[in-house]
Motif scaffolding. Structure first.
Motif, short mmCIF file in Angstrom:
data_model
loop_
_atom_site.label_atom_id
_atom_site.label_comp_id
_atom_site.label_asym_id
_atom_site.label_seq_id
_atom_site.Cartn_x
_atom_site.Cartn_y
_atom_site.Cartn_z
N ARG A 147 0.46 -0.31 -6.53
CA ARG A 147 0.17 1.11 -6.41
C ARG A 147 1.40 1.75 -5.76
O ARG A 147 1.75 1.38 -4.63
N GLU A 148 2.04 2.65 -6.47
CA GLU A 148 3.29 3.19 -5.93
C GLU A 148 3.08 4.31 -4.93
O GLU A 148 3.97 4.63 -4.16
N ASP A 149 1.88 4.88 -4.95
CA ASP A 149 1.58 5.95 -4.01
C ASP A 149 0.11 5.82 -3.60
O ASP A 149 -0.72 5.38 -4.40
N ALA A 150 -0.18 6.24 -2.37
CA ALA A 150 -1.55 6.10 -1.88
C ALA A 150 -2.56 6.82 -2.76
O ALA A 150 -3.73 6.45 -2.81
N ASN A 151 -2.10 7.87 -3.48
CA ASN A 151 -3.02 8.64 -4.33
C ASN A 151 -3.13 8.07 -5.75
O ASN A 151 -3.94 8.54 -6.55
N ASP A 152 -2.28 7.10 -6.06
CA ASP A 152 -2.31 6.51 -7.41
C ASP A 152 -3.43 5.49 -7.52
O ASP A 152 -3.88 4.92 -6.52
N ASP A 204 5.41 4.51 3.29
CA ASP A 204 5.31 5.75 2.51
C ASP A 204 4.46 5.59 1.25
O ASP A 204 4.50 6.43 0.35
N GLY A 205 3.72 4.52 1.13
CA GLY A 205 2.73 4.46 0.06
C GLY A 205 2.78 3.28 -0.88
O GLY A 205 1.74 2.86 -1.38
N LEU A 206 3.97 2.73 -1.14
CA LEU A 206 4.01 1.60 -2.08
C LEU A 206 3.28 0.39 -1.52
O LEU A 206 3.50 -0.01 -0.38
N THR A 224 13.94 1.81 2.73
CA THR A 224 12.95 2.22 3.73
C THR A 224 13.18 1.37 4.99
O THR A 224 13.80 0.30 4.91
#
Lengths: 181, 192
Positions: free
Chosen positions: B154-159, B131-133, B87
């Motif tokens: 948290r690997e994604d904002a929705n997790d 990107d979320g992590l 990234t």
């Protein structure tokens, strides 16, 4: 811990630190973040240098006015000189900041303090810390009170620096050597 | 905490009180009477020192105190490729509260509060990618963990975040910073 050479049993992060910071820098940074005075062997172990190397660097830092030493029960303990850190912080504020900007900073800090007084209905961070210990306060609330109290104490300190800078602005900006540490 | 204060509890705390009390003899007390609280001075001192240490680290592109006028925390721009991350940008947020008094142990809210680290402070050391992590080491109360020191990710904002108890051995604050940077590298390596 052995002197400056890598040791097989030292953690990997110590090797990374040693690669990117000199022995002097490690001794200085360990000392600058102490929460209480410590003897040279303690500082040496934490900075990954030999006790003699730590003493040499600490004495240099004493000569520079960065560190002070106290002796109690035959043990010499080292700690940063609070006057040094204060003058350094004021000097940083004066660098590239106008008197008007300092006044605005002071106003912002006072506004922050006034907002905490109103929101928590106390006039001191001490009271907020006391409130954090009350039986009917949840763990989350307790942590919030301690966090805000710390922000408040930090704002007080910053405000005192800004006020010093404003009061002595003309003298210290016209003759920078008067604040050299 | 200091055992003394220069601001009466019931008077407005605007900072102007500092000249109304005579200074005592020692340098430390003179500074304390100017600063209002050692805790505030120590937090500023430690964050400033941590900024200098972070600059030395090869993964760090830049570090600033935030907000600039108050310096409540550090924000660093990192080079993610140093950690093998694919990234362009990544950031690190560092907070430090040197005086956790009264601390959870005062009310017996946790038994092993300070067992996993010799350093008594509340701190966070949190890595984020756009990107979320986001992941990091936190030594602060959290309803999801026992005690204080833990790793959360948290690997994604929705997790939902996951939590794991951890320990650090460094006894100095700067040592801890390097230990955490190393541990962060290991954690990110596991994700690659």
């Amino acid at each position: 811990m052995s002197p400056e050479e890598a040791s097989n049993d030292e953690p990997e992060w110590v090797g990374t630190w040693k690669k990117h910071a000199s022995a002097f820098d490690r001794v200085k940074s360990v000392t600058m973040t102490l929460s209480e005075p410590q003897p040279a062997p303690w500082i040496a172990e934490e900075a990954a240098v030999s006790p003699n190397t730590a003493r040499d660097h600490l004495h240099r830092l004493i000569d520079l006015g960065v560190v002070t030493v106290t002796e109690n029960d035959g043990t010499r303990r080292y700690y940063l000189d609070p006057l040094y850190t204060r003058l350094r912080d004021v000097r940083e504020l004066l660098r590239g900041t106008t008197k008007q900007e300092l006044s605005e900073q002071a106003a912002d800090l006072k506004n922050d303090i006034a907002a905490w007084e109103t929101e928590y209905d106390v006039h001191s961070p001490d009271v907020l810390r006391e409130r954090a210990t009350a039986d009917d306060v949840s763990a989350e609330q307790s942590y919030e009170f301690v966090r805000i109290a710390s922000d408040w104490e930090l704002a007080r300190y910053r405000l005192s620096l800004v006020q010093d800078a404003i009061e002595n602005y003309d003298t210290w900006t016209s003759d920078p050597s008067s604040i050299t540490v | 905490m200091t055992g003394e204060r220069n601001t009466p509890e019931n008077s407005p705390d605007t900072g102007d009180h500092r000249t109304s009390h005579p200074c005592s003899g020692s340098v430390g007390e003179r500074v304390r009477s100017d600063g209002g609280a050692n805790s505030g001075r120590d937090r500023h001192r430690i964050l400033r020192e941590l900024r200098g240490e972070l600059v030395r680290h090869p993964a760090v592109r830049s570090v600033e105190g935030e907000p600039p006028d108050e310096y409540r925390e550090l924000r660093a721009a990192l080079d993610p490729s140093w950690f093998g991350r694919d990234t362009e940008t990544a950031s690190l947020r560092v907070t430090w509260i040197p005086d956790p008094t009264p601390g959870p142990e005062a009310s017996d809210r946790a038994n092993d509060t300070w067992i996993r680290t010799p350093i008594r402070a509340y701190y966070t050391f949190h890595y984020s990618e756009p990107d979320g992590l986001d992941c990091g080491f936190h030594c602060e109360p959290n309803p999801h963990v026992d005690g204080l020191l833990h790793y959360q990710k948290r690997e994604d904002a929705n997790d939902a975040s996951t939590y794991e108890l951890i320990s650090f051995g460094a006894r100095s604050v700067t040592g801890l910073l390097w230990e955490m940077m190393d541990a962060l590298g290991d954690r990110l390596d596991d994700l690659n």
